[in-house]
Enzyme design. Structure first.
Site, PDB file in Angstrom:
ATOM      1  N   ILE A  55       0.833  -1.199   0.000  1.00  0.00           N
ATOM      2  CA  ILE A  55       0.000   0.000   0.000  1.00  0.00           C
ATOM      3  C   ILE A  55       0.871   1.254   0.000  1.00  0.00           C
ATOM      4  CG2 ILE A  55      -1.857   1.239   1.149  1.00  0.00           C
ATOM      5  CD1 ILE A  55      -2.558  -1.575  -0.062  1.00  0.00           C
ATOM      6  N   SER A  56       0.791   2.018  -1.078  1.00  0.00           N
ATOM      7  CA  SER A  56       1.569   3.253  -1.211  1.00  0.00           C
ATOM      8  C   SER A  56       1.055   4.296  -0.228  1.00  0.00           C
ATOM      9  CB  SER A  56       1.456   3.780  -2.641  1.00  0.00           C
ATOM     10  OG  SER A  56       2.098   2.921  -3.545  1.00  0.00           O
ATOM     11  N   ARG A  95      29.837  14.292 -24.812  1.00  0.00           N
ATOM     12  CA  ARG A  95      30.877  13.257 -24.815  1.00  0.00           C
ATOM     13  C   ARG A  95      31.460  13.052 -26.206  1.00  0.00           C
ATOM     14  NH1 ARG A  95      33.342  11.118 -20.651  1.00  0.00           N
ATOM     15  NH2 ARG A  95      33.288   9.016 -21.551  1.00  0.00           N
ATOM     16  N   GLN A 137      25.582   8.225 -36.355  1.00  0.00           N
ATOM     17  CA  GLN A 137      24.252   7.939 -36.886  1.00  0.00           C
ATOM     18  C   GLN A 137      23.587   6.768 -36.170  1.00  0.00           C
ATOM     19  OE1 GLN A 137      23.495   6.352 -41.009  1.00  0.00           O
ATOM     20  NE2 GLN A 137      22.713   8.433 -41.317  1.00  0.00           N
ATOM     21  N   GLY A 193      28.988   3.739 -18.559  1.00  0.00           N
ATOM     22  CA  GLY A 193      29.207   3.558 -17.126  1.00  0.00           C
ATOM     23  C   GLY A 193      28.594   4.645 -16.284  1.00  0.00           C
ATOM     24  N   GLU A 225      -1.155  -1.330 -10.326  1.00  0.00           N
ATOM     25  CA  GLU A 225      -2.442  -0.961 -10.946  1.00  0.00           C
ATOM     26  C   GLU A 225      -2.911  -2.040 -11.927  1.00  0.00           C
ATOM     27  OE1 GLU A 225      -3.319   1.128  -9.051  1.00  0.00           O
ATOM     28  OE2 GLU A 225      -2.775   3.209  -9.454  1.00  0.00           O
ATOM     29  N   ASN A 266       0.866  -5.991 -16.366  1.00  0.00           N
ATOM     30  CA  ASN A 266       0.650  -5.867 -17.807  1.00  0.00           C
ATOM     31  C   ASN A 266       0.109  -7.146 -18.424  1.00  0.00           C
ATOM     32  OD1 ASN A 266       1.404  -3.254 -17.586  1.00  0.00           O
ATOM     33  ND2 ASN A 266       3.266  -3.411 -18.815  1.00  0.00           N
ATOM     34  N   ARG A 304     -10.514  -9.757 -23.453  1.00  0.00           N
ATOM     35  CA  ARG A 304     -11.935  -9.912 -23.128  1.00  0.00           C
ATOM     36  C   ARG A 304     -12.797  -8.965 -23.935  1.00  0.00           C
ATOM     37  NH1 ARG A 304     -11.637 -10.302 -16.505  1.00  0.00           N
ATOM     38  NH2 ARG A 304     -11.091 -12.522 -16.365  1.00  0.00           N
TER      39      ARG A 304
END
Length: 382
Positions: A157-158, A267, A278, A340, A363, A366, A375
């Site tokens: 329970i959040s 970088r 690319q 990294g 919730e 998936n 369904r």
């Protein structure tokens, strides 16, 4: 985020939420994650923007916004911290359920403080032995005169322990969904207690605990929507909750993508910027395309839910499954693009990956989303 299809009001809503996110969430997200700190003071600041009652009617103290507006808000908050955005989604699900299914006295009692986030709300459906099979829940509520006595345990329970209001699904009748009812339980009710804060992979900036009900007596006026209505209330609430978690995945993944662009521009390898390679540009293009498609599905489902489309539950399930799978995949690829550095806590990417992983589970897993969609497809042939 693509903004060309948004109204002026929605653009202003996103801008205000983004300002709040950048000021109050993004700078602290990693620190909160590491310290397992739940910033209730920041949540109350969010309520000052109307984010404590996003879908609650204005006459009940809320903002009276639609589900697309909510998806935009939650996505923007999640770009700063998916864990906090996820809790905001759950809190708003509870507030909406009270506003939509409660009577006038219940709305007057519970909603003003919830909308102000002076009181926080938690949604209590899952049990140790009843996760995906929610209709098999065993928590019981026995009528005793003018009260109900609730006994059982809720799992994962959040907000548990920090929240003041608990929307609890309990069995008042026979086995199956028709025997489930919904109750409003206050943290101060005798017999209510909490398990230890769970040690988790992600979502560390909000507590997750068991909610333990040991003969908790609540007045009969805490029953929401009548006996036997609980499972229907729970499922209707989850339609919106699934959109919120889908939007959380969009926001977290979008932040990971944005950080990847900056990182690759900064970088160099073999004498050239990584962003000019690319092969890496193609990866970024795929990530952006997938997120845009997921966002379109979330908004389509949100619009269907707002207009009461009978296909809304299936669309919400599609959106939740697709957006959470996509969001996690994009965040994982963003970590890879950081090399990294992506594995280091200070860069915040590994936190996003950890936070987004649970969205494929909560919730409704998936796998259950696919059951709901299937369904809907096969119902007419039964």
């Amino acid at each position: 985020m693509t903004t060309t299809m948004l109204t002026e009001d929605q653009l202003a809503l996103v801008e205000a939420t983004l300002d709040f996110t950048q000021d109050h969430l993004t700078p602290h997200a990693v620190e909160w994650d590491q310290a397992k700190h739940f910033p209730t003071d920041v949540l109350r600041k969010a309520a000052g923007l109307g984010l404590g009652g996003i879908y609650v009617r204005e006459e009940s103290g809320g903002s009276g916004l639609g589900r697309t507006d909510g998806a935009l808000i939650i996505e923007t908050l999640a770009s700063g911290c998916p864990s906090i955005a996820g809790y905001v989604s759950i809190h708003n699900m509870v507030a909406w359920m009270i506003d939509h299914y409660g009577d006038a006295a219940q709305r007057e009692r519970w909603l003003p403080r919830l909308c102000a986030m002076e009181d926080l709300g938690s949604y209590c459906l899952t049990e140790p032995g009843a996760g995906s099979d929610a209709a098999a829940l065993r928590t019981r509520a026995l009528r005793d005169g003018d009260h109900y006595v609730l006994t059982g345990v809720k799992q994962f329970i959040s907000g548990a322990g920090a929240s003041q209001v608990y929307l609890v699904m309990a069995r008042t009748g026979d086995d199956g969904p028709r025997g489930v009812s919904a109750f409003l339980v206050d943290r101060d009710d005798p017999g209510l207690s909490f398990g230890p804060n769970e040690k988790k992979m992600g979502w560390n900036a909000q507590p997750t605990r068991q909610v333990i009900l040991d003969q908790v007596r609540v007045p009969a006026d805490r029953l929401l929507g009548g006996e036997g209505a609980g499972f229907r209330i729970a499922m209707h609430g989850l339609n919106g909750g699934r959109l919120g978690i889908a939007a959380c995945s969009l926001g977290g993944a979008r932040a990971a993508l944005d950080r990847s662009l900056v990182h690759l521009a900064d970088r160099e390898a073999f004498g050239r910027r990584l962003l000019d390679a690319q092969a890496l540009q193609f990866r970024l293009a795929d990530m952006a395309t997938e997120l845009t498609a997921a966002r379109a599905l979330v908004h389509q489902a949100a619009q269907a839910l707002d207009r009461g489309d009978p296909q809304a539950p299936q669309l919400c399930a599609m959106a939740k499954q697709f957006a959470t799978d996509t969001g996690y995949s994009v965040a994982d690829r963003a970590l890879q693009l950081h090399g990294g550095y992506g594995y280091l806590t200070d860069y915040g990417i590994e936190k996003i990956v950890r936070d987004l992983r649970v969205h494929q589970i909560l919730e409704g897993t998936n796998e259950i989303m696919r059951v709901i969609v299937a369904r809907g497809l096969t119902e007419a042939l039964r």
